[in-house]
Design a protein around this motif. Structure first.
Motif, PDB file in Angstrom:
ATOM      1  N   MET A 121       0.831  -1.196   0.000  1.00  0.00           N
ATOM      2  CA  MET A 121       0.000   0.000   0.000  1.00  0.00           C
ATOM      3  C   MET A 121       0.871   1.253   0.000  1.00  0.00           C
ATOM      4  O   MET A 121       1.977   1.256   0.536  1.00  0.00           O
ATOM      5  N   ALA A 122       0.326   2.312  -0.614  1.00  0.00           N
ATOM      6  CA  ALA A 122       0.983   3.616  -0.556  1.00  0.00           C
ATOM      7  C   ALA A 122      -0.090   4.696  -0.425  1.00  0.00           C
ATOM      8  O   ALA A 122      -1.253   4.478  -0.779  1.00  0.00           O
ATOM      9  N   ILE A 123       0.313   5.865   0.078  1.00  0.00           N
ATOM     10  CA  ILE A 123      -0.603   6.994   0.235  1.00  0.00           C
ATOM     11  C   ILE A 123      -0.109   8.136  -0.660  1.00  0.00           C
ATOM     12  O   ILE A 123       1.065   8.526  -0.609  1.00  0.00           O
ATOM     13  N   PHE A 124      -1.027   8.642  -1.476  1.00  0.00           N
ATOM     14  CA  PHE A 124      -0.724   9.607  -2.533  1.00  0.00           C
ATOM     15  C   PHE A 124      -1.407  10.933  -2.224  1.00  0.00           C
ATOM     16  O   PHE A 124      -2.599  10.959  -1.895  1.00  0.00           O
ATOM     17  N   ASP A 125      -0.677  12.048  -2.314  1.00  0.00           N
ATOM     18  CA  ASP A 125      -1.253  13.364  -2.004  1.00  0.00           C
ATOM     19  C   ASP A 125      -1.658  14.149  -3.247  1.00  0.00           C
ATOM     20  O   ASP A 125      -1.935  15.357  -3.165  1.00  0.00           O
ATOM     21  N   GLU A 128       2.703  13.064  -5.128  1.00  0.00           N
ATOM     22  CA  GLU A 128       3.702  12.048  -4.831  1.00  0.00           C
ATOM     23  C   GLU A 128       3.227  11.177  -3.673  1.00  0.00           C
ATOM     24  O   GLU A 128       2.233  11.492  -3.006  1.00  0.00           O
ATOM     25  N   PHE A 129       3.950  10.091  -3.433  1.00  0.00           N
ATOM     26  CA  PHE A 129       3.651   9.234  -2.288  1.00  0.00           C
ATOM     27  C   PHE A 129       4.173   9.905  -1.014  1.00  0.00           C
ATOM     28  O   PHE A 129       5.350  10.285  -0.949  1.00  0.00           O
ATOM     29  N   VAL A 130       3.297  10.038  -0.024  1.00  0.00           N
ATOM     30  CA  VAL A 130       3.731  10.540   1.286  1.00  0.00           C
ATOM     31  C   VAL A 130       4.079   9.373   2.207  1.00  0.00           C
ATOM     32  O   VAL A 130       4.714   9.558   3.240  1.00  0.00           O
ATOM     33  N   PHE A 131       3.641   8.182   1.822  1.00  0.00           N
ATOM     34  CA  PHE A 131       4.029   6.972   2.551  1.00  0.00           C
ATOM     35  C   PHE A 131       3.961   5.796   1.597  1.00  0.00           C
ATOM     36  O   PHE A 131       3.027   5.685   0.802  1.00  0.00           O
ATOM     37  N   GLU A 132       4.958   4.937   1.646  1.00  0.00           N
ATOM     38  CA  GLU A 132       4.952   3.729   0.829  1.00  0.00           C
ATOM     39  C   GLU A 132       5.323   2.542   1.698  1.00  0.00           C
ATOM     40  O   GLU A 132       6.360   2.559   2.379  1.00  0.00           O
ATOM     41  N   GLU A 133       4.473   1.535   1.693  1.00  0.00           N
ATOM     42  CA  GLU A 133       4.674   0.362   2.529  1.00  0.00           C
ATOM     43  C   GLU A 133       5.820  -0.485   1.992  1.00  0.00           C
ATOM     44  O   GLU A 133       5.983  -0.645   0.781  1.00  0.00           O
ATOM     45  N   SER A 134       6.586  -1.027   2.915  1.00  0.00           N
ATOM     46  CA  SER A 134       7.649  -1.954   2.560  1.00  0.00           C
ATOM     47  C   SER A 134       7.171  -3.391   2.766  1.00  0.00           C
ATOM     48  O   SER A 134       6.181  -3.632   3.462  1.00  0.00           O
ATOM     49  N   ASP A 135       7.881  -4.329   2.186  1.00  0.00           N
ATOM     50  CA  ASP A 135       7.588  -5.734   2.434  1.00  0.00           C
ATOM     51  C   ASP A 135       8.035  -6.166   3.828  1.00  0.00           C
ATOM     52  O   ASP A 135       7.648  -7.236   4.305  1.00  0.00           O
ATOM     53  N   TRP A 136       8.825  -5.319   4.476  1.00  0.00           N
ATOM     54  CA  TRP A 136       9.381  -5.648   5.792  1.00  0.00           C
ATOM     55  C   TRP A 136       8.642  -4.873   6.878  1.00  0.00           C
ATOM     56  O   TRP A 136       8.601  -3.651   6.865  1.00  0.00           O
ATOM     57  N   PHE A 137       8.073  -5.610   7.830  1.00  0.00           N
ATOM     58  CA  PHE A 137       7.318  -4.984   8.927  1.00  0.00           C
ATOM     59  C   PHE A 137       8.171  -3.991   9.702  1.00  0.00           C
ATOM     60  O   PHE A 137       7.726  -2.897  10.049  1.00  0.00           O
ATOM     61  N   ILE A 138       9.413  -4.352   9.988  1.00  0.00           N
ATOM     62  CA  ILE A 138      10.253  -3.509  10.830  1.00  0.00           C
ATOM     63  C   ILE A 138      10.524  -2.158  10.159  1.00  0.00           C
ATOM     64  O   ILE A 138      10.596  -1.118  10.825  1.00  0.00           O
ATOM     65  N   ILE A 139      10.641  -2.171   8.815  1.00  0.00           N
ATOM     66  CA  ILE A 139      10.860  -0.908   8.094  1.00  0.00           C
ATOM     67  C   ILE A 139       9.607  -0.045   8.175  1.00  0.00           C
ATOM     68  O   ILE A 139       9.695   1.170   8.432  1.00  0.00           O
ATOM     69  N   ASN A 140       8.429  -0.644   7.979  1.00  0.00           N
ATOM     70  CA  ASN A 140       7.181   0.116   8.100  1.00  0.00           C
ATOM     71  C   ASN A 140       7.031   0.712   9.497  1.00  0.00           C
ATOM     72  O   ASN A 140       6.613   1.854   9.661  1.00  0.00           O
ATOM     73  N   PHE A 141       7.383  -0.098  10.505  1.00  0.00           N
ATOM     74  CA  PHE A 141       7.258   0.352  11.890  1.00  0.00           C
ATOM     75  C   PHE A 141       8.105   1.595  12.143  1.00  0.00           C
ATOM     76  O   PHE A 141       7.636   2.591  12.695  1.00  0.00           O
ATOM     77  N   PHE A 142       9.364   1.557  11.707  1.00  0.00           N
ATOM     78  CA  PHE A 142      10.247   2.688  11.982  1.00  0.00           C
ATOM     79  C   PHE A 142       9.891   3.909  11.126  1.00  0.00           C
ATOM     80  O   PHE A 142      10.079   5.054  11.564  1.00  0.00           O
ATOM     81  N   ARG A 143       9.353   3.681   9.918  1.00  0.00           N
ATOM     82  CA  ARG A 143       8.887   4.823   9.126  1.00  0.00           C
ATOM     83  C   ARG A 143       7.743   5.536   9.837  1.00  0.00           C
ATOM     84  O   ARG A 143       7.701   6.770   9.899  1.00  0.00           O
ATOM     85  N   MET A 144       6.794   4.760  10.334  1.00  0.00           N
ATOM     86  CA  MET A 144       5.671   5.341  11.072  1.00  0.00           C
ATOM     87  C   MET A 144       6.150   6.005  12.362  1.00  0.00           C
ATOM     88  O   MET A 144       5.703   7.100  12.720  1.00  0.00           O
ATOM     89  N   LEU A 145       7.056   5.350  13.058  1.00  0.00           N
ATOM     90  CA  LEU A 145       7.567   5.887  14.322  1.00  0.00           C
ATOM     91  C   LEU A 145       8.296   7.205  14.090  1.00  0.00           C
ATOM     92  O   LEU A 145       8.122   8.167  14.858  1.00  0.00           O
ATOM     93  N   LEU A 361       1.600   8.916 -10.489  1.00  0.00           N
ATOM     94  CA  LEU A 361       1.688   8.788  -9.029  1.00  0.00           C
ATOM     95  C   LEU A 361       2.992   9.367  -8.482  1.00  0.00           C
ATOM     96  O   LEU A 361       3.325   9.157  -7.309  1.00  0.00           O
ATOM     97  N   GLY A 362       3.704  10.095  -9.324  1.00  0.00           N
ATOM     98  CA  GLY A 362       4.937  10.743  -8.877  1.00  0.00           C
ATOM     99  C   GLY A 362       6.145   9.842  -8.883  1.00  0.00           C
ATOM    100  O   GLY A 362       7.214  10.221  -8.391  1.00  0.00           O
ATOM    101  N   SER A 363       6.004   8.626  -9.441  1.00  0.00           N
ATOM    102  CA  SER A 363       7.124   7.696  -9.465  1.00  0.00           C
ATOM    103  C   SER A 363       8.072   8.048 -10.613  1.00  0.00           C
ATOM    104  O   SER A 363       7.650   8.277 -11.740  1.00  0.00           O
TER     105      SER A 363
END
Length: 512
Positions: A121-125, A128-145, A361-363
């Motif tokens: 998943m990604a969030i588009f404004d 561009e994407f303001v958030f893009e999900e990674s396949d790795w949970f730990i990366i998503n966690f630290f991005r959100m944190l 999508l700004g890619s």
């Protein structure tokens, strides 16, 4: 979703087992019950109407005749469309893992769950994407944190606390309790807290809990836009339901969610009448004994012309709102309105088989490296769409994998208005198939300025879709169907002790 405690997991397991093993209450054990009704009508064959037919059969037994009227196709807002060799969902598409009625239905019907295909998943404004999900949970966690602190975890905990109270309804219905209004059913689940949520915006509710405006704009708004096509100014209760729809473990039915409706209709042994109901008339007839009896005359139009039938009980399972229904009511005192206040919100679902223009999508990377499947959008003037999703078929073939952005496949776009050719040309490099469905899918949600429509329109005339003014979802319709079937049964047999009982959570807590 936060890990559930063993106590909570045990409660939910017991609730599900109770739902699985609970059947129609045995009439032989209740000799005080009067004769069963002979004829029941259900108007609408969506998930609400077909679930109502199922539960009415469960409550009233095999002797009653149940007719289900439907002017369109069985499934209602659960619908599919065929593109190429496969069918795809155009309506209600995902079910929460804690939706116990829907789980119960597919178990009873023997329908498998659709295979899961991993997605990102990604969030588009709008730029561009303001958030893009990674396949790795730990990366998503630290991005959100890094960006939002612990607000994402706190949001999950807040939704979990709402769900824990919401789960109480299964316990009440397992024990046969019913409620005469949406407000009463919500109060039974969440006390004054759910009613407070119903009468404030999601934005107000979450800011009162300490969430920031940036978090609401970047994370919460995209979720409410994809699920209800509206902003965080929807009421807090439907907002919590929307956020639950972003949980992990969401599932769908193999072959299409509409299969639940056709399965319930078949299992209920109801007769499907393909006709448009035009009016319901209350009739009183004298008898030889001098005791008058009353019926509901359902007038309808089918391919043969106009006709009517008489019923002891009628359940309306289609919205009585402008643009959704024009059923007239006659002979009722006080009169029943043809349309209730409020309107249904338009969402346009456009399915396109084409090659995505990833630069839209700004890619700036290669299309072959683009693997985002679900694009949510912020509430920005630059966003003409609410969401963009790479669809999988309703039946996943063996070995199926999502194609990268460099390949053509089927995308579903939710937007408030139909997309123009210019819009499509900017979103896609090329396309060869477009299917557009305009849905009046759910109410336009605001904090309630008035009471919700009633479940009881008249003595034996019920309105299932009143529940949608709290929140519209497949499970909400199933809960309302169970409630209305119980209500019809208890009121027919004058079992007032099973209606609108207070403090059920405390009274039943020791019975599980």
């Amino acid at each position: 979703m936060p890990t559930m405690s063993l106590q909570t997991l045990s409660l939910r397991t017991l609730l599900f087992l109770g739902l699985w093993h609970s059947g129609r209450r045995c009439l032989a054990s209740a000799p005080e019950l009067k004769a069963q009704p002979r004829n029941i009508a259900v108007i609408g064959a969506g998930i609400g109407g077909t679930a109502a037919a199922h539960y009415l059969r469960q409550e009233f037994g095999p002797g009653v005749k149940i007719d289900v009227f439907e002017s369109d196709t069985v499934g209602g807002r659960l619908a599919t469309v065929k593109i190429g060799d496969h069918e795809y969902e155009t309506g209600g598409s995902v079910i929460h893992p804690l939706n116990l009625h829907m789980k119960h239905f597919i178990e009873k019907l023997g329908i498998p769950v659709r295979k899961e295909v991993p997605s990102r998943m990604a969030i588009f404004d709008g730029k561009e994407f303001v958030f893009e999900e990674s396949d790795w949970f730990i990366i998503n966690f630290f991005r959100m944190l890094w960006r939002y602190g612990f607000q994402f975890i706190r949001m999950q905990m807040w939704v979990e606390s709402v769900l824990d109270k919401f789960m109480r309804i299964y316990q009440y219905q397992q024990f046969g309790y019913s409620f005469t209004s949406v407000e009463r059913i919500l109060h039974a689940m969440g006390s004054d807290g759910f009613l407070t949520l119903l009468n404030q915006t999601l934005e107000e509710a979450m800011m009162a809990e300490g969430f920031s405006q940036v978090f609401l704009n970047d994370i919460v708004t995209p979720i409410t836009r994809v699920n209800y096509g509206q902003s965080v100014r929807i009421n807090g209760f439907v907002g919590a339901v929307s956020l639950a729809g972003a949980d992990s473990g969401l599932w769908a039915v193999d072959g299409g969610n509409k299969k639940v409706c056709s399965g319930l209709l078949y299992r209920s042994k109801s007769e499907l009448i393909p006709a448009r109901v035009t009016s319901i008339v209350f009739k009183v007839r004298p008898s030889k004994s001098g005791v008058s009896s009353s019926f509901y005359e359902v007038n309808y139009v089918d391919e043969s012309g106009s006709a009517h039938s008489l019923y002891d009980i009628v359940v309306i399972a289609t919205p009585l709102h402008q643009g959704k229904s024009d059923i007239a009511f006659s002979g009722f005192s006080p009169p029943i309105p043809t349309h209730y206040p409020g309107s249904y919100h338009q969402t346009v679902a456009t399915l396109v088989h084409g090659k995505l223009n990833v630069s839209y999508l700004g890619s700036t990377g290669e299309a072959s490296d683009f693997t985002v499947a679900d694009v949510l959008t912020t509430d920005s003037k630059d966003s003409v769409i609410h969401s963009l999703s790479s669809l999988t078929p309703v039946h996943i073939p063996e070995g199926y994998q999502r194609n990268p952005g460099s390949h053509s496949h089927v995308w579903k776009i939710f937007s408030p208005h139909p997309l123009t050719k210019e819009h499509l040309k900017s979103i896609f490099l090329s396309y060869d198939s477009v299917s557009e469905t305009k849905w009046l899918a759910y109410p336009t949600y605001r904090p309630l300025q008035r009471k919700t429509p009633p479940f009881i329109l008249h003595d034996r005339l019920y309105y299932l879709n009143a529940i949608e003014w709290a929140a519209s979802a497949m499970e909400m319709s199933a809960i309302a169907a169970r409630n209305v079937a119980l209500l019809a049964h208890h009121r027919w047999h004058e079992q007032v002790g099973k209606i609108d009982q207070e403090d059920l959570h405390t009274r039943l807590r020791g019975e599980l």
